[in-house]
Write a protein that holds these residues in place. Structure first.
Motif, short mmCIF file in Angstrom:
data_model
loop_
_atom_site.label_atom_id
_atom_site.label_comp_id
_atom_site.label_asym_id
_atom_site.label_seq_id
_atom_site.Cartn_x
_atom_site.Cartn_y
_atom_site.Cartn_z
N VAL A 1 29.95 -27.97 -16.43
CA VAL A 1 29.90 -26.75 -15.63
C VAL A 1 30.48 -26.99 -14.24
O VAL A 1 30.53 -28.13 -13.75
N ALA A 2 30.87 -25.92 -13.61
CA ALA A 2 31.33 -25.95 -12.22
C ALA A 2 31.12 -24.56 -11.63
O ALA A 2 30.92 -23.58 -12.36
N SER A 3 31.18 -24.48 -10.31
CA SER A 3 31.00 -23.18 -9.66
C SER A 3 32.32 -22.42 -9.65
O SER A 3 33.41 -23.01 -9.70
N VAL B 1 18.30 -32.02 -11.14
CA VAL B 1 18.18 -30.80 -10.33
C VAL B 1 19.07 -30.90 -9.09
O VAL B 1 19.69 -29.92 -8.66
N ALA B 2 19.16 -32.10 -8.52
CA ALA B 2 20.02 -32.32 -7.35
C ALA B 2 21.49 -32.13 -7.73
O ALA B 2 22.29 -31.60 -6.94
N LEU B 3 21.86 -32.53 -8.95
CA LEU B 3 23.24 -32.35 -9.39
C LEU B 3 23.55 -30.87 -9.64
O LEU B 3 24.67 -30.42 -9.40
N VAL B 4 22.57 -30.11 -10.10
CA VAL B 4 22.76 -28.66 -10.24
C VAL B 4 23.06 -28.04 -8.87
O VAL B 4 23.97 -27.22 -8.73
N ALA B 5 22.31 -28.45 -7.85
CA ALA B 5 22.52 -27.92 -6.50
C ALA B 5 23.91 -28.26 -6.00
O ALA B 5 24.59 -27.43 -5.37
N ALA B 6 24.36 -29.49 -6.28
CA ALA B 6 25.69 -29.90 -5.84
C ALA B 6 26.77 -29.10 -6.57
O ALA B 6 27.79 -28.72 -5.97
N ALA B 7 26.56 -28.85 -7.86
CA ALA B 7 27.54 -28.06 -8.61
C ALA B 7 27.59 -26.63 -8.07
O ALA B 7 28.68 -26.05 -7.92
N ARG B 8 26.44 -26.05 -7.79
CA ARG B 8 26.40 -24.69 -7.23
C ARG B 8 27.11 -24.63 -5.87
O ARG B 8 27.70 -23.60 -5.51
N LEU C 1 30.82 -28.74 -5.18
CA LEU C 1 31.26 -30.11 -4.89
C LEU C 1 31.97 -30.78 -6.06
O LEU C 1 32.56 -31.85 -5.88
N GLY C 2 31.89 -30.20 -7.26
CA GLY C 2 32.57 -30.83 -8.38
C GLY C 2 32.09 -30.29 -9.70
O GLY C 2 31.43 -29.24 -9.77
N VAL C 3 32.44 -31.01 -10.77
CA VAL C 3 32.03 -30.63 -12.13
C VAL C 3 30.86 -31.50 -12.54
O VAL C 3 30.76 -32.67 -12.17
N ALA C 4 29.94 -30.93 -13.32
CA ALA C 4 28.72 -31.63 -13.71
C ALA C 4 28.52 -31.54 -15.21
O ALA C 4 28.84 -30.52 -15.84
N LEU D 1 18.69 -27.28 -17.79
CA LEU D 1 18.79 -27.29 -16.34
C LEU D 1 19.74 -26.22 -15.80
O LEU D 1 19.58 -25.75 -14.68
N THR D 2 20.72 -25.84 -16.60
CA THR D 2 21.77 -24.96 -16.08
C THR D 2 21.74 -23.53 -16.59
O THR D 2 22.47 -22.68 -16.08
N TYR D 3 20.88 -23.23 -17.60
CA TYR D 3 21.00 -21.92 -18.26
C TYR D 3 20.84 -20.75 -17.30
O TYR D 3 21.58 -19.76 -17.39
#
Length: 298
Positions: free
Chosen positions: A164-166, A218-225, A228-231, A237-239
């Motif tokens: 995923v990515a924003s 959860v921290a990686l979800v915040a970074a993706a939102r 900052l990059g692709v996760a 966690l992402t639904y």
């Protein structure tokens, strides 16, 4: 000889100190110290050498630990055999993931406690790799792809994952078209890791690179939102973020292979009834969860 004193000695020996053992047992350090003192007085020999850094087994303590551990295990087993069918008692120490353990697994563990009122459940939520034997856990709930080990694992259900990515990240950097193209993108990772994707029946493995790392999903979800990059993260966690549009599934032609959730325990011919009951409840509950039962689509 008091069984509580034997059990306390085994905990101190395994934990490497009185403070750690007191936490495991759920009692004060003074109670642990008194039990040890009574046991050593009865045996007439020093089992542990106290230091400022903890407690180390003496030569006699090392020999006694092996026998004491077997006695405690046999007594636990004997207690289980005389309990009414389905009744569990004693303590169950579980290691569970922090990323979504408190939100997704904690309700299942609460149900375990409700069904078995004589059972003491102690859960440690952490995304670090817990050494079950050295740290005195009965079992762990682990998710992902299990590494080879001497632990015994029982699968409780599949875990589905997405890349995923924003929308902002994709607008600025574009979408990778294939796993090989990930080398041109910032990856959000827990550590140095390998990501796997399916191309038909073929598994493609890549080693992504990135400047942002965190040991918690959860921290990686915040970074993706934050763009900052692709996760590479599990649906559970992402639904919500995918449904809201804050994150977008990408490279869907190459889905990650399904991972799994497992109950793992130290080696032994038969699991304790309480571990077997936990696994059965997790399997039952897992299939009813909308976030675990099937891939989340939009």
């Amino acid at each position: 000889m008091d069984i509580e004193e034997l059990q306390t000695f085994v905990e101190v020996a395994d934990a490497g100190g009185i403070s750690s053992a007191a936490i495991r047992l759920g009692v004060s350090k003074s109670i642990v110290s008194r039990r040890l003192a009574r046991l050593e007085a009865e045996l007439g020999i020093q089992l542990l050498a106290r230091t400022t850094r903890g407690a180390a087994l003496t030569e006699a303590g090392t020999a006694f630990r092996e026998h004491a551990g077997r006695v405690c295990a046999e007594i636990d087993l004997a207690k289980e055999t005389i309990l009414p069918s389905g009744a569990l008692r004693g303590r169950l120490r579980i290691a569970a993931p922090l990323s979504f353990g408190p939100t997704h697994f904690a309700p299942m563990l609460a149900e375990m406690a409700r069904r078995h009122p004589q059972l003491q459940i102690q859960t440690c939520y952490s995304d670090r790799f817990v050494d079950l034997i050295a740290e005195g856990y009965d079992c762990a709930i682990r998710v992902g792809y299990l590494p080879d080990s001497n632990l015994i694992a029982r699968g409780i259900g599949p875990i589905f994952t997405k890349l995923v990515a924003s929308p902002d990240y994709l607008k600025a950097h574009g979408e990778p078209e294939s796993p090989q193209a990930l080398g041109d993108h910032e990856a959000l990772m827990q550590a140095t890791e390998t990501w796997q994707f399916m191309d038909g029946d073929k598994v493609i493995s890549v080693r992504p690179q990135g400047r942002f790392k965190a040991d918690n999903g959860v921290a990686l979800v915040a970074a993706a939102r934050a763009g900052l990059g692709v996760a590479y993260l599990p649906d559970c966690l992402t639904y919500e973020h995918v449904i809201s549009g804050a994150l977008v599934p990408i490279m869907t032609r190459f889905p990650p292979p399904p991972a799994g959730a497992y109950v793992v325990r130290p080696p032994g011919p038969h699991p304790a009834r309480k571990i077997h009951a936990l696994a059965e409840l997790l399997i039952e509950s897992f299939g009813q969860s909308p976030h675990f039962a099937k891939p989340v689509s939009v």
